[in-house]
Scaffold this active site. Structure first.
Site, PDB file in Angstrom:
ATOM      1  N   ASP A  87     -14.223  15.979 -30.910  1.00 50.79           N
ATOM      2  CA  ASP A  87     -14.329  17.439 -31.054  1.00 50.79           C
ATOM      3  C   ASP A  87     -12.952  18.081 -31.133  1.00 50.79           C
ATOM      4  O   ASP A  87     -12.748  19.058 -31.850  1.00 50.79           O
ATOM      5  CB  ASP A  87     -15.118  18.037 -29.894  1.00 50.79           C
ATOM      6  CG  ASP A  87     -16.587  17.724 -30.047  1.00 50.79           C
ATOM      7  OD1 ASP A  87     -17.015  16.646 -29.605  1.00 50.79           O
ATOM      8  OD2 ASP A  87     -17.302  18.542 -30.668  1.00 50.79           O
ATOM      9  N   CYS A  99     -23.463   9.679 -28.510  1.00 46.66           N
ATOM     10  CA  CYS A  99     -23.779  10.997 -29.082  1.00 46.66           C
ATOM     11  C   CYS A  99     -24.119  10.861 -30.565  1.00 46.66           C
ATOM     12  O   CYS A  99     -24.576   9.799 -31.013  1.00 46.66           O
ATOM     13  CB  CYS A  99     -22.620  11.964 -28.859  1.00 46.66           C
ATOM     14  SG  CYS A  99     -23.050  13.695 -29.191  1.00 46.66           S
TER      15      CYS A  99
HETATM   16  C1  RUB Z   1     -21.177  16.450 -30.686  1.00 46.81           C
HETATM   17  C2  RUB Z   1     -20.086  15.467 -30.434  1.00 46.81           C
HETATM   18  C3  RUB Z   1     -19.639  14.657 -31.609  1.00 46.81           C
HETATM   19  C4  RUB Z   1     -18.397  15.323 -32.223  1.00 46.81           C
HETATM   20  C5  RUB Z   1     -18.031  14.707 -33.555  1.00 46.81           C
HETATM   21  O1  RUB Z   1     -21.425  17.288 -29.581  1.00 46.81           O
HETATM   22  O2  RUB Z   1     -19.523  15.378 -29.371  1.00 46.81           O
HETATM   23  O3  RUB Z   1     -19.274  13.364 -31.220  1.00 46.81           O
HETATM   24  O4  RUB Z   1     -18.649  16.694 -32.420  1.00 46.81           O
HETATM   25  O5  RUB Z   1     -19.073  14.935 -34.471  1.00 46.81           O
HETATM   26  P1  RUB Z   1     -22.573  18.417 -29.720  1.00 46.81           P
HETATM   27  P2  RUB Z   1     -18.813  15.041 -36.042  1.00 46.81           P
HETATM   28  O6  RUB Z   1     -23.833  17.731 -30.060  1.00 46.81           O
HETATM   29  O7  RUB Z   1     -22.588  19.068 -28.378  1.00 46.81           O
HETATM   30  O8  RUB Z   1     -22.125  19.372 -30.796  1.00 46.81           O
HETATM   31  O9  RUB Z   1     -18.158  13.765 -36.432  1.00 46.81           O
HETATM   32  O10 RUB Z   1     -20.176  15.219 -36.642  1.00 46.81           O
HETATM   33  O11 RUB Z   1     -17.917  16.214 -36.282  1.00 46.81           O
END
Ligand code: RUB
Length: 309
Positions: free
Chosen positions: A199, A128
């Site tokens: 998340d 991701c």
């Molecule tokens: C994003 C996702 C990321 C976490 C952490 O999912 O799963 O790995 O949110 O991201 P989506 P960060 O694209 O559905 O929002 O470290 O930027 O908070």
């Protein structure tokens, strides 16, 4: 005022703004705008903040960083509700700025700490797109570590493309692979570490991240590969101490394929999954590198205010 909140809600819901940290910061910035919206007195403004906060929280259900940010700001608003309107606005907007700055500092601190976990010649796999992971890997590169990264494309929204672009433009050797290549890759490319974002992190050390993360964790466990989660403490879930339900967002099937192309077929589009604490080697937080068993203590320390509610 409603338009500002509606716009932020839509941007988060449609993933124009995405990633657990960014949606929390976007909610905080939106509430700061609400602080300066037309209001007769502090009580009226407090009500507006509460309703705006509830609306923003409902934009996406899984990342706890969003309700944590809103609840924290509402907690501060409640604490200052005895102030006159002008002072209330001044105090709360300053606190919101402070909150946002704290998140940016946390991000930098995690990168600094996490950089120590990266070694020369490491083969790293990520999934991701996480700002926290990107920062960590870029910092490790800037600290002189030389390694390569494999990014999964991350169906159906292809956030892996963002990661691949970011890391590659920083000079890090980066390879994009399909999500289903993970098991093969771990063996053939001798992956040393998986580094992903989060998340939501639960009191028992389980965590939620993008769909597919838990499968990668299973492979990592089987292959004895370290599974590292980079997360700000903002993603710790205080309600998990009270046994809250774990809510996984299911998004529109059309993100996968137009349903008319497969008449009669049900299409499911879960956006996140849960990785069991047993599959996680460590969490890198702004307070240091901790094992899943230590999440409980960090949670209690950080969210004392919340648990008193
Ligand atoms: C994003 C996702 C990321 C976490 C952490 O999912 O799963 O790995 O949110 O991201 P989506 P960060 O694209 O559905 O929002 O470290 O930027 O908070």
């Amino acid at each position: 005022m409603e338009e500002i909140v509606d716009k932020a809600y839509e941007d988060i819901k449609t993933m124009k703004v995405r990633g657990a940290l960014d949606i929390a910061i976007s909610a905080a910035e939106t509430l700061k705008k609400v602080v300066f919206s037309d209001s007769e007195d502090t009580q009226e403004l407090l009500q507006k903040l509460k309703s705006s906060g509830e609306r923003l929280k409902s934009a996406r259900p899984t990342a706890v960083s969003l309700p944590n940010a809103v609840d924290y700001i509402l907690h501060l608003a409640g604490k200052n509700s005895g102030l006159g309107l002008k002072d209330f606005r001044g105090k709360l907007s300053e606190s919101i700025d402070g909150f946002i700055e704290e998140q940016n500092q946390a991000l930098k601190k995690i990168a600094e700490i996490g950089s120590h976990l990266v070694e020369d010649r490491d083969v790293i796999l990520t999934h991701c797109n996480s700002d926290t992971v990107d920062m960590l890997l870029k910092r490790a590169w800037d600290d002189g570590k030389r390694f390569e990264v494999f990014c999964t494309e991350t169906r159906p929204r292809y956030q892996g493309h963002i990661t691949a672009r970011e890391l590659s433009s920083h000079g890090i050797p980066t390879t994009l692979v399909v999500d289903s290549a993970v098991h093969l890759l771990m063996k053939e490319m001798k992956v040393d570490k998986v580094v992903v974002g989060a998340d939501t992190v639960y009191a028992n050390g389980d965590m939620i991240n993008k769909i597919g993360t838990s499968q990668i964790a299973l492979c990592a466990k089987e292959m004895d590969v370290d599974f590292i989660v980079a997360t700000e403490s903002l993603k710790l879930c205080p309600q998990s101490l009270l046994g809250s339900k774990r809510e996984i967002e299911y998004r529109d099937p059309s993100e996968i394929i137009s349903p008319d192309k497969l008449p009669g077929v049900k299409i499911l589009n879960p956006a996140f999954d849960i990785t069991n604490a047993d599959y996680i080697t460590v969490f890198v937080t702004e307070f240091g590198v901790i094992p899943p068993e230590a999440v409980y203590h960090l949670l209690r320390e950080k969210f004392g205010w919340e648990l008193k509610l």
